[in-house]
Motif scaffolding. Structure first.
Motif, PDB file in Angstrom:
ATOM      1  N   ASP A 114     -11.350  -1.584 -10.705  1.00 14.62           N
ATOM      2  CA  ASP A 114     -10.952  -1.482 -12.275  1.00 14.62           C
ATOM      3  C   ASP A 114     -12.154  -0.685 -13.133  1.00 14.62           C
ATOM      4  OD1 ASP A 114     -11.932  -3.854 -11.943  1.00 14.62           O
ATOM      5  OD2 ASP A 114     -11.534  -4.378 -13.870  1.00 14.62           O
ATOM      6  N   TRP A 115     -13.152  -1.541 -13.543  1.00 14.26           N
ATOM      7  CA  TRP A 115     -14.040  -0.946 -14.546  1.00 14.26           C
ATOM      8  C   TRP A 115     -15.139  -0.082 -13.811  1.00 14.26           C
ATOM      9  CZ3 TRP A 115     -15.053  -6.589 -15.841  1.00 14.26           C
ATOM     10  CH2 TRP A 115     -15.876  -7.312 -14.773  1.00 14.26           C
ATOM     11  N   PHE A 116     -15.161   0.040 -12.472  1.00 19.25           N
ATOM     12  CA  PHE A 116     -15.999   0.791 -11.802  1.00 19.25           C
ATOM     13  C   PHE A 116     -15.473   2.425 -11.989  1.00 19.25           C
ATOM     14  CE2 PHE A 116     -14.600   3.405  -8.044  1.00 19.25           C
ATOM     15  CZ  PHE A 116     -15.461   4.347  -7.884  1.00 19.25           C
ATOM     16  N   ILE A 117     -14.176   2.404 -12.527  1.00 16.96           N
ATOM     17  CA  ILE A 117     -13.888   3.837 -12.968  1.00 16.96           C
ATOM     18  C   ILE A 117     -14.360   4.189 -14.208  1.00 16.96           C
ATOM     19  CG2 ILE A 117     -11.713   5.434 -13.397  1.00 16.96           C
ATOM     20  CD1 ILE A 117     -10.249   3.829 -11.267  1.00 16.96           C
ATOM     21  N   THR A 118     -14.375   3.212 -15.057  1.00 20.09           N
ATOM     22  CA  THR A 118     -14.521   3.280 -16.677  1.00 20.09           C
ATOM     23  C   THR A 118     -16.240   3.524 -16.482  1.00 20.09           C
ATOM     24  OG1 THR A 118     -13.176   1.771 -17.329  1.00 20.09           O
ATOM     25  CG2 THR A 118     -15.122   2.352 -18.858  1.00 20.09           C
ATOM     26  N   PHE A 119     -17.044   2.965 -15.746  1.00 24.92           N
ATOM     27  CA  PHE A 119     -18.566   2.970 -15.510  1.00 24.92           C
ATOM     28  C   PHE A 119     -18.733   4.258 -15.068  1.00 24.92           C
ATOM     29  CE2 PHE A 119     -18.960  -1.807 -15.398  1.00 24.92           C
ATOM     30  CZ  PHE A 119     -19.115  -1.933 -16.969  1.00 24.92           C
ATOM     31  N   THR A 120     -18.159   4.975 -14.054  1.00 22.37           N
ATOM     32  CA  THR A 120     -18.092   6.221 -13.427  1.00 22.37           C
ATOM     33  C   THR A 120     -18.196   7.168 -14.458  1.00 22.37           C
ATOM     34  OG1 THR A 120     -17.440   5.561 -11.155  1.00 22.37           O
ATOM     35  CG2 THR A 120     -17.438   7.822 -11.862  1.00 22.37           C
ATOM     36  N   GLN A 121     -17.061   7.046 -15.214  1.00 26.33           N
ATOM     37  CA  GLN A 121     -16.823   8.070 -16.392  1.00 26.33           C
ATOM     38  C   GLN A 121     -17.981   8.203 -17.434  1.00 26.33           C
ATOM     39  OE1 GLN A 121     -13.237   7.560 -18.253  1.00 26.33           O
ATOM     40  NE2 GLN A 121     -13.405   9.347 -19.834  1.00 26.33           N
ATOM     41  N   LEU A 122     -18.498   6.800 -17.861  1.00 26.16           N
ATOM     42  CA  LEU A 122     -19.522   6.757 -18.662  1.00 26.16           C
ATOM     43  C   LEU A 122     -20.784   7.200 -18.310  1.00 26.16           C
ATOM     44  CD1 LEU A 122     -18.463   3.304 -20.405  1.00 26.16           C
ATOM     45  CD2 LEU A 122     -18.537   5.438 -21.334  1.00 26.16           C
ATOM     46  N   GLY A 123     -20.945   7.076 -16.882  1.00 27.23           N
ATOM     47  CA  GLY A 123     -22.286   7.270 -16.211  1.00 27.23           C
ATOM     48  C   GLY A 123     -22.107   8.855 -15.760  1.00 27.23           C
ATOM     49  N   ARG A 124     -21.630   9.541 -16.171  1.00 24.22           N
ATOM     50  CA  ARG A 124     -21.183  11.033 -15.874  1.00 24.22           C
ATOM     51  C   ARG A 124     -21.275  11.321 -14.274  1.00 24.22           C
ATOM     52  NH1 ARG A 124     -26.435  13.837 -17.974  1.00 24.22           N
ATOM     53  NH2 ARG A 124     -27.214  11.997 -18.309  1.00 24.22           N
ATOM     54  N   GLY A 125     -20.333  10.401 -13.621  1.00 26.91           N
ATOM     55  CA  GLY A 125     -19.807  10.534 -12.303  1.00 26.91           C
ATOM     56  C   GLY A 125     -18.563  11.397 -12.360  1.00 26.91           C
ATOM     57  N   ASP A 126     -18.093  11.278 -10.997  1.00 26.75           N
ATOM     58  CA  ASP A 126     -16.865  12.008 -10.714  1.00 26.75           C
ATOM     59  C   ASP A 126     -15.687  11.024 -10.649  1.00 26.75           C
ATOM     60  OD1 ASP A 126     -14.742  13.459  -9.620  1.00 26.75           O
ATOM     61  OD2 ASP A 126     -16.064  14.644  -8.228  1.00 26.75           O
ATOM     62  N   ALA A 127     -14.891  10.820 -12.151  1.00 24.83           N
ATOM     63  CA  ALA A 127     -13.859  10.149 -12.505  1.00 24.83           C
ATOM     64  C   ALA A 127     -12.670  10.405 -11.435  1.00 24.83           C
ATOM     65  CB  ALA A 127     -13.564   9.983 -13.814  1.00 24.83           C
ATOM     66  N   LEU A 128     -12.517  11.651 -11.158  1.00 24.59           N
ATOM     67  CA  LEU A 128     -11.387  11.819 -10.402  1.00 24.59           C
ATOM     68  C   LEU A 128     -11.389  11.414  -8.830  1.00 24.59           C
ATOM     69  CD1 LEU A 128     -10.473  15.566 -11.216  1.00 24.59           C
ATOM     70  CD2 LEU A 128      -9.282  13.349 -12.075  1.00 24.59           C
ATOM     71  N   ARG A 129     -12.433  11.461  -8.395  1.00 27.67           N
ATOM     72  CA  ARG A 129     -12.926  11.028  -7.171  1.00 27.67           C
ATOM     73  C   ARG A 129     -12.881   9.216  -7.040  1.00 27.67           C
ATOM     74  NH1 ARG A 129     -14.607  16.077  -6.357  1.00 27.67           N
ATOM     75  NH2 ARG A 129     -14.343  17.073  -4.210  1.00 27.67           N
ATOM     76  N   ALA A 130     -13.379   8.768  -8.053  1.00 29.36           N
ATOM     77  CA  ALA A 130     -13.410   7.329  -8.362  1.00 29.36           C
ATOM     78  C   ALA A 130     -12.067   6.819  -8.501  1.00 29.36           C
ATOM     79  CB  ALA A 130     -14.019   7.050  -9.692  1.00 29.36           C
TER      80      ALA A 130
END
Length: 329
Positions: A114-130
């Protein structure tokens, strides 16, 4: 207030809920048992709201990028379980309580969904792949967790596994999962108007996990005050374990990203999936353990707080130092 702002500062809400729960439990002094009746429905609602955010029926999306998926699976289900095993073996020398060992294993063996996706988005990762990898992470952790616990838990944890006591916890875990999957299957064939209404409901429920988890923590602290208060004594032993786990996750994310030649944004996503754990998915199992095993639930709550506090630092450190942009490296 935006939902992402709430999620960014959720740890303070959880600390407040724990403090208020302990205060309420102290004031009621054993008369808060009626709160336990609200705990399981609250947990079920929390899990349902969470699972609705996961595209449970889209496992095939994870297979579109085999390099990224391979790195995530190698990290989450091979490398990090070995790290968790090594850490509980080291912990046994200073804290031999099997309940503590079981709590550490329960929480460190399940990657976050769940919040892994949020942190990925906030940390400039790849939210779609997350988002794409999340259903596969959820499926594999549910399948592999019993095998991991059998292999790593040790014979001292065997008395905790009373099927009669664990059955309600499994129902609380699996029923919301089945309902969320059924809803997603139904909405696929629904008319566009119903699909739009369902999406609106899901967007509204996306606000739910943070306040619901705060409510769960309040009820746990208030209804099991004595056990939680006594269990706080294990924090000096387990906090270094969880800190070491996060350091290992960062190092392995870097190693695996290089081994699989992942782009920068995917490397950041890998770091966040290896570092974040599914604490409240295993919390029902810990709460269903028999008397004398309360420390397992305390350990799981402690891990979630350590993780959230650390993620506040990771949101800057992962994109700034661990996986910097090429033009700023």
């Amino acid at each position: 207030m935006h939902r992402i702002t709430l999620e960014r500062h959720q740890v303070w809400l959880y600390l407040l809920a724990l403090g208020l729960g302990l205060a309420a439990g102290s004031a009621l002094q054993g008369s808060a048992a009626w709160l336990e009746a609200a705990l399981w429905p609250l947990l079920a609602l929390l899990l349902w709201a969470t699972f609705l955010q996961v595209p449970l029926l889209q496992l095939h999306h994870a297979l579109r990028d085999l390099r990224f998926t391979g790195a995530v699976l190698a990290g989450n289900f091979v490398a990090m379980p070995l790290v968790a095993w090594a850490l509980v073996e080291a912990l046994a020398h200073v804290q031999p309580d099997p309940a503590v060992r079981l709590g550490v294993l329960l929480v460190l063996l399940v990657p976050c969904t769940d919040w892994f996706i949020t942190f990925t988005q906030l940390g400039r990762g790849d939210a779609l792949r997350a988002t794409a990898i999340t259903p596969l992470n959820l499926l594999l952790q549910l399948v592999l967790l019993p095998a991991y616990l059998w292999l790593m838990g040790g014979t001292a944890t065997l008395p905790a596994w009373d099927p009669a006591r664990l059955a309600p916890a499994l129902l609380v875990l699996l029923l919301p999962l089945a309902v969320a999957a059924a809803q997603q299957a139904w909405v696929r064939a629904a008319p566009p108007a119903l699909q739009a209404r369902h999406e609106a409901v899901c967007n509204a429920l996306a606000w739910g996990p943070v306040p619901l988890l705060a409510g769960v923590l309040f009820v746990v602290a208030a209804s099991q005050f004595d056990a939680v208060w006594q269990g706080l004594g294990v924090l000096p032993q387990v906090v270094p374990v969880f800190t070491a786990y996060l350091l290992a996750a960062a190092v392995l994310a870097r190693v695996l990203a290089r081994a699989w030649s992942l782009p920068t944004a995917q490397g950041r996503t890998l770091a966040f999936t290896l570092g974040t754990r599914n604490s409240f998915v295993v919390l029902p199992l810990a709460l269903a353990l028999p008397a004398g095993w309360e420390a397992a639930a305390v350990v799981i709550v402690a891990q979630s707080l350590v993780e959230l506090l650390t993620m506040a630092l990771w949101l800057r450190w992962v994109p700034g130092r661990l996986f910097p942009s090429r033009n700023s490296a």
